[in-house]
Design a protein around this motif. Structure first.
Motif, PDB file in Angstrom:
ATOM      1  N   LEU A  60       0.840  -1.194   0.000  1.00  0.00           N
ATOM      2  CA  LEU A  60       0.000   0.000   0.000  1.00  0.00           C
ATOM      3  C   LEU A  60       0.881   1.251   0.000  1.00  0.00           C
ATOM      4  O   LEU A  60       1.784   1.368   0.827  1.00  0.00           O
ATOM      5  CB  LEU A  60      -0.923   0.023   1.218  1.00  0.00           C
ATOM      6  CG  LEU A  60      -1.879  -1.152   1.362  1.00  0.00           C
ATOM      7  CD1 LEU A  60      -2.679  -1.040   2.653  1.00  0.00           C
ATOM      8  CD2 LEU A  60      -2.794  -1.259   0.171  1.00  0.00           C
ATOM      9  N   PRO A  61       0.616   2.210  -0.880  1.00  0.00           N
ATOM     10  CA  PRO A  61       1.414   3.432  -0.886  1.00  0.00           C
ATOM     11  C   PRO A  61       1.121   4.267   0.364  1.00  0.00           C
ATOM     12  O   PRO A  61       0.070   4.110   0.995  1.00  0.00           O
ATOM     13  CB  PRO A  61       0.969   4.147  -2.166  1.00  0.00           C
ATOM     14  CG  PRO A  61      -0.384   3.606  -2.469  1.00  0.00           C
ATOM     15  CD  PRO A  61      -0.407   2.193  -1.936  1.00  0.00           C
ATOM     16  N   PRO A  62       2.037   5.177   0.713  1.00  0.00           N
ATOM     17  CA  PRO A  62       1.876   5.956   1.946  1.00  0.00           C
ATOM     18  C   PRO A  62       0.517   6.624   2.144  1.00  0.00           C
ATOM     19  O   PRO A  62      -0.013   6.567   3.260  1.00  0.00           O
ATOM     20  CB  PRO A  62       3.021   6.975   1.869  1.00  0.00           C
ATOM     21  CG  PRO A  62       4.083   6.250   1.103  1.00  0.00           C
ATOM     22  CD  PRO A  62       3.334   5.447   0.064  1.00  0.00           C
ATOM     23  N   PRO A  63      -0.103   7.239   1.122  1.00  0.00           N
ATOM     24  CA  PRO A  63      -1.409   7.853   1.410  1.00  0.00           C
ATOM     25  C   PRO A  63      -2.460   6.846   1.878  1.00  0.00           C
ATOM     26  O   PRO A  63      -3.274   7.171   2.751  1.00  0.00           O
ATOM     27  CB  PRO A  63      -1.821   8.487   0.071  1.00  0.00           C
ATOM     28  CG  PRO A  63      -0.542   8.663  -0.676  1.00  0.00           C
ATOM     29  CD  PRO A  63       0.342   7.528  -0.241  1.00  0.00           C
ATOM     30  N   LEU A  64      -2.426   5.633   1.348  1.00  0.00           N
ATOM     31  CA  LEU A  64      -3.401   4.619   1.771  1.00  0.00           C
ATOM     32  C   LEU A  64      -3.060   4.076   3.148  1.00  0.00           C
ATOM     33  O   LEU A  64      -3.947   3.866   3.981  1.00  0.00           O
ATOM     34  CB  LEU A  64      -3.486   3.493   0.746  1.00  0.00           C
ATOM     35  CG  LEU A  64      -3.981   3.892  -0.648  1.00  0.00           C
ATOM     36  CD1 LEU A  64      -4.030   2.668  -1.562  1.00  0.00           C
ATOM     37  CD2 LEU A  64      -5.335   4.581  -0.587  1.00  0.00           C
ATOM     38  N   SER A  65      -1.786   3.862   3.404  1.00  0.00           N
ATOM     39  CA  SER A  65      -1.362   3.397   4.731  1.00  0.00           C
ATOM     40  C   SER A  65      -1.725   4.418   5.795  1.00  0.00           C
ATOM     41  O   SER A  65      -2.291   4.071   6.841  1.00  0.00           O
ATOM     42  CB  SER A  65       0.150   3.167   4.767  1.00  0.00           C
ATOM     43  OG  SER A  65       0.523   2.126   3.916  1.00  0.00           O
ATOM     44  N   ASP A 112     -10.868   8.645  -5.060  1.00  0.00           N
ATOM     45  CA  ASP A 112      -9.991   7.527  -5.426  1.00  0.00           C
ATOM     46  C   ASP A 112     -10.605   6.215  -4.941  1.00  0.00           C
ATOM     47  O   ASP A 112     -10.837   6.045  -3.733  1.00  0.00           O
ATOM     48  CB  ASP A 112      -8.615   7.742  -4.790  1.00  0.00           C
ATOM     49  CG  ASP A 112      -7.670   6.574  -4.998  1.00  0.00           C
ATOM     50  OD1 ASP A 112      -7.865   5.771  -5.932  1.00  0.00           O
ATOM     51  OD2 ASP A 112      -6.709   6.455  -4.205  1.00  0.00           O
ATOM     52  N   PRO A 113     -10.865   5.261  -5.856  1.00  0.00           N
ATOM     53  CA  PRO A 113     -11.487   4.004  -5.431  1.00  0.00           C
ATOM     54  C   PRO A 113     -10.631   3.187  -4.460  1.00  0.00           C
ATOM     55  O   PRO A 113     -11.162   2.454  -3.630  1.00  0.00           O
ATOM     56  CB  PRO A 113     -11.739   3.250  -6.736  1.00  0.00           C
ATOM     57  CG  PRO A 113     -10.976   3.952  -7.789  1.00  0.00           C
ATOM     58  CD  PRO A 113     -10.671   5.332  -7.296  1.00  0.00           C
ATOM     59  N   LYS A 114      -9.327   3.318  -4.537  1.00  0.00           N
ATOM     60  CA  LYS A 114      -8.453   2.612  -3.595  1.00  0.00           C
ATOM     61  C   LYS A 114      -8.618   3.189  -2.187  1.00  0.00           C
ATOM     62  O   LYS A 114      -8.716   2.458  -1.206  1.00  0.00           O
ATOM     63  CB  LYS A 114      -6.994   2.682  -4.050  1.00  0.00           C
ATOM     64  CG  LYS A 114      -6.701   1.870  -5.297  1.00  0.00           C
ATOM     65  CD  LYS A 114      -5.230   1.953  -5.644  1.00  0.00           C
ATOM     66  CE  LYS A 114      -4.866   1.251  -6.928  1.00  0.00           C
ATOM     67  NZ  LYS A 114      -5.494   0.012  -7.226  1.00  0.00           N
ATOM     68  N   ALA A 115      -8.647   4.519  -2.089  1.00  0.00           N
ATOM     69  CA  ALA A 115      -8.854   5.166  -0.793  1.00  0.00           C
ATOM     70  C   ALA A 115     -10.233   4.823  -0.244  1.00  0.00           C
ATOM     71  O   ALA A 115     -10.389   4.556   0.954  1.00  0.00           O
ATOM     72  CB  ALA A 115      -8.678   6.678  -0.919  1.00  0.00           C
ATOM     73  N   ALA A 137     -15.002  -7.553  -1.343  1.00  0.00           N
ATOM     74  CA  ALA A 137     -14.760  -7.714  -2.779  1.00  0.00           C
ATOM     75  C   ALA A 137     -14.176  -6.438  -3.387  1.00  0.00           C
ATOM     76  O   ALA A 137     -13.251  -6.498  -4.212  1.00  0.00           O
ATOM     77  CB  ALA A 137     -16.051  -8.115  -3.490  1.00  0.00           C
ATOM     78  N   ALA A 138     -14.693  -5.285  -2.975  1.00  0.00           N
ATOM     79  CA  ALA A 138     -14.173  -4.012  -3.492  1.00  0.00           C
ATOM     80  C   ALA A 138     -12.722  -3.821  -3.072  1.00  0.00           C
ATOM     81  O   ALA A 138     -11.893  -3.350  -3.859  1.00  0.00           O
ATOM     82  CB  ALA A 138     -15.033  -2.852  -3.004  1.00  0.00           C
ATOM     83  N   LEU A 143      -7.150  -3.299  -4.068  1.00  0.00           N
ATOM     84  CA  LEU A 143      -5.867  -3.434  -3.372  1.00  0.00           C
ATOM     85  C   LEU A 143      -5.154  -4.743  -3.656  1.00  0.00           C
ATOM     86  O   LEU A 143      -3.971  -4.879  -3.338  1.00  0.00           O
ATOM     87  CB  LEU A 143      -6.085  -3.310  -1.857  1.00  0.00           C
ATOM     88  CG  LEU A 143      -6.869  -2.102  -1.361  1.00  0.00           C
ATOM     89  CD1 LEU A 143      -7.138  -2.208   0.127  1.00  0.00           C
ATOM     90  CD2 LEU A 143      -6.158  -0.805  -1.720  1.00  0.00           C
ATOM     91  N   GLY A 144      -5.883  -5.723  -4.216  1.00  0.00           N
ATOM     92  CA  GLY A 144      -5.321  -7.055  -4.420  1.00  0.00           C
ATOM     93  C   GLY A 144      -5.367  -7.860  -3.131  1.00  0.00           C
ATOM     94  O   GLY A 144      -5.581  -7.316  -2.047  1.00  0.00           O
TER      95      GLY A 144
END
Length: 182
Positions: A60-65, A112-115, A137-138, A143-144
């Protein structure tokens, strides 16, 4: 702090090893929770190694972490954790409006869908102790599988951090405030 922080000359060899490993690692310091954990050097060593991984080395990149960490800090109303990671999260690129919404316990606007996946997953797991199938599921989609596993590890680790900070009443640096309301 409920336990007086140990000075280096009060530490056992095992405690000194833990502190020195933390300082030599990616953090470059021995963070406040570690100072409480030193009363169990084995726990301290294992926890600080896990912490270094979930903070710096996940997929996970820093903004998501940092988003996950802030959600956890807010859930636990962990003033020190919020104080420390609010600045880091803003520096990593989290929108100040998102940080403010989380602080006020209001759902943030996340384009952002990841966020969005991190937020929904983290909030569900903290608040309901489960993750609904569509949210899971999302998260896997965005994120995998590895990212979901690492997100869970991050939420668990920062829950440990928040619990430690709260239970040991580890305060903020002199003159600082967290900005969190209970």
């Amino acid at each position: 702090m409920r336990f007086k922080p140990l000075a280096r000359d009060e530490m056992s060899e095992a405690q000194l090893r833990v502190v020195d490993d933390a300082i030599a690692g990616k953090r470059g310091t021995a963070p406040p929770p570690l100072m409480a954990w030193l009363h169990s050097p084995e726990l301290a060593q294992r926890a600080q190694r896990l912490g270094e991984f979930v903070r710096f080395d996940t997929s996970l990149p820093p903004p998501l972490s940092e988003l996950a960490i802030l959600i956890t800090a807010r859930f636990w109303t962990s003033h020190y954790e919020w104080y420390a990671h609010k600045r880091i999260g803003l520096k990593a690129g989290i929108d100040p409006l998102v940080v403010d919404a989380i602080a006020r316990r209001v759902e943030p606007k996340l384009a952002d869908p990841k966020a969005r996946a991190v937020y929904d997953f983290s909030k569900a797991l903290h608040e309901t102790h489960a993750v609904p199938a569509p949210v899971f599921a999302a998260a896997v989609k965005e994120l995998g599988r590895q990212g979901v596993v690492e997100l869970i590890g991050m939420l668990g680790y920062y829950t440990l951090i928040s619990m430690t900070l709260n239970a040991f009443e580890i305060g903020l640096p002199e003159g600082e405030t967290s900005g969190l309301e209970s």
